[in-house]
Design an enzyme around this catalytic site. Structure first.
Site, short mmCIF file in Angstrom:
data_model
loop_
_atom_site.label_atom_id
_atom_site.label_comp_id
_atom_site.label_asym_id
_atom_site.label_seq_id
_atom_site.Cartn_x
_atom_site.Cartn_y
_atom_site.Cartn_z
N ASP A 20 -12.45 6.17 8.05
CA ASP A 20 -13.67 6.91 8.43
C ASP A 20 -13.57 7.48 9.84
OD1 ASP A 20 -14.73 6.20 5.93
OD2 ASP A 20 -15.55 4.34 6.71
N GLN B 28 -27.02 10.80 -1.36
CA GLN B 28 -26.12 11.29 -2.40
C GLN B 28 -26.37 12.78 -2.72
OE1 GLN B 28 -26.59 9.42 -6.29
NE2 GLN B 28 -24.51 8.67 -6.07
N ARG C 4 0.84 -1.21 0.00
CA ARG C 4 0.00 0.00 0.00
C ARG C 4 0.88 1.25 0.00
NH1 ARG C 4 -3.67 0.98 4.12
NH2 ARG C 4 -2.94 -0.56 5.59
N GLN D 103 -27.34 15.03 -0.75
CA GLN D 103 -26.75 15.84 0.33
C GLN D 103 -25.22 15.78 0.28
OE1 GLN D 103 -28.72 17.87 1.72
NE2 GLN D 103 -30.42 16.86 0.66
N GLU D 104 -24.68 14.63 -0.16
CA GLU D 104 -23.22 14.55 -0.32
C GLU D 104 -22.73 15.63 -1.26
OE1 GLU D 104 -21.70 10.05 0.40
OE2 GLU D 104 -22.26 10.51 -1.65
N ASN E 192 -12.33 13.17 3.04
CA ASN E 192 -13.16 12.03 2.63
C ASN E 192 -14.62 12.38 2.88
OD1 ASN E 192 -13.72 9.34 1.72
ND2 ASN E 192 -14.05 8.75 3.86
N MET F 81 -11.78 3.37 -3.09
CA MET F 81 -11.94 2.16 -2.29
C MET F 81 -10.61 1.56 -1.84
SD MET F 81 -15.14 2.23 -2.26
CE MET F 81 -15.66 0.68 -1.57
N ARG F 82 -9.68 2.42 -1.44
CA ARG F 82 -8.40 1.96 -0.89
C ARG F 82 -8.13 2.72 0.39
NH1 ARG F 82 -7.55 -2.54 -2.91
NH2 ARG F 82 -5.41 -2.47 -2.16
N HIS G 148 -18.38 10.37 3.64
CA HIS G 148 -18.92 9.07 4.03
C HIS G 148 -20.44 9.17 4.12
CE1 HIS G 148 -18.87 5.10 5.80
NE2 HIS G 148 -19.74 5.53 6.67
#
Ligand code: GRF
Length: 224
Positions: free
Chosen positions: A148, A174, A68, A176-177, A110, A93-94, A112
């Site tokens: 997170d 979504q 990683r 609201q994101e 980020n 997605m990492r 969430h």
């Protein structure tokens, strides 16, 4: 006017959050530019959105790297090569490592689809539905070395309705994101954000101390 903040958007999927940022910039609601879109997935829909808008895009397949940290080293090279100042994870997605966080200290965000610390990790909408929660929402936060987990910038609550399934709830979250991410990044672009431990201070942000969201709604009045 100040120079627009240079964003690097990291994604693995469809990229509706990327699209919302592109649209907010076009609408002059966000003083930023997207320097590069990077994906670990060559088939990510977000890459096509970048191409449509003439934004440089780069694929960095995580499977090509032995660790990683090695993967993140390459990400940092790409982000630096495009002059990126703020790294925006948008369905990436990492898990990121100290290599990326060290190169962009307090400069990795980020989003969430839940009110953290509730329902971290994958399938947050499904988790909220299975738990029987009545309210969930959106969290924009700084990224730290735990998934997170970093200091929270902004949350928007979303009610869970009796006939919600994962898809319906996801679509409402979504929407609201898309508001939340553009707003949080605009605050950073305006230099209005300060981090104090786990607390994020937003200079001059409006707060309605009496705002509530009851789900289901309540008819009882407060006594005072
Ligand atoms: C969003 O729900 C975001 O909260 C999560 O991944 C999803 C990305 O969606 N981290 P999209 O690719 O931006 O549509």
């Amino acid at each position: 006017m100040a120079r627009p903040l240079a964003l690097g958007v990291l994604l693995s999927g469809g990229g509706t959050n990327l699209q919302a940022l592109i649209d907010a910039i076009a609408a002059r609601a966000l003083d930023a530019r997207i320097g590069v879109v990077v994906s670990n997935q060559a088939a990510a829909g977000g890459l096509a959105r970048a191409r449509t808008h003439g934004i440089p895009s780069v694929v960095v397949p995580h499977g090509d790297f032995p660790s990683r940290a090695a993967f993140d080293t390459r990400l940092v090279e790409v982000l630096h090569a495009h002059g990126v100042e703020l790294v925006v994870l948008a369905g990436f997605m990492r898990l990121v490592t100290p290599v990326l966080l060290g190169a962009f200290p307090a400069r990795v965000l980020n989003i969430h689809p839940a009110l953290l610390p509730s329902f971290p990790g994958l399938h947050a909408e499904r988790q909220a539905l299975e738990h029987g929660a009545r309210v969930t929402g959106v969290t924009v936060h700084f990224v730290d070395e735990h998934a997170d987990h970093g200091p929270i910038i902004l949350q928007i609550a979303v009610p869970i309705l009796p006939d919600d399934d994962e898809e319906r709830l996801h679509l409402r979250i979504q929407r609201q994101e898309h508001r939340a991410y553009a707003q949080a990044i605009q605050w950073i672009a305006e230099g209005r954000i300060r981090i104090d431990g786990r607390h994020v201070l937003v200079d001059g942000a409006p707060i309605d101390a009496d705002a509530t969201l009851a789900s289901p709604g309540v008819s009882q009045r407060t006594s005072s």
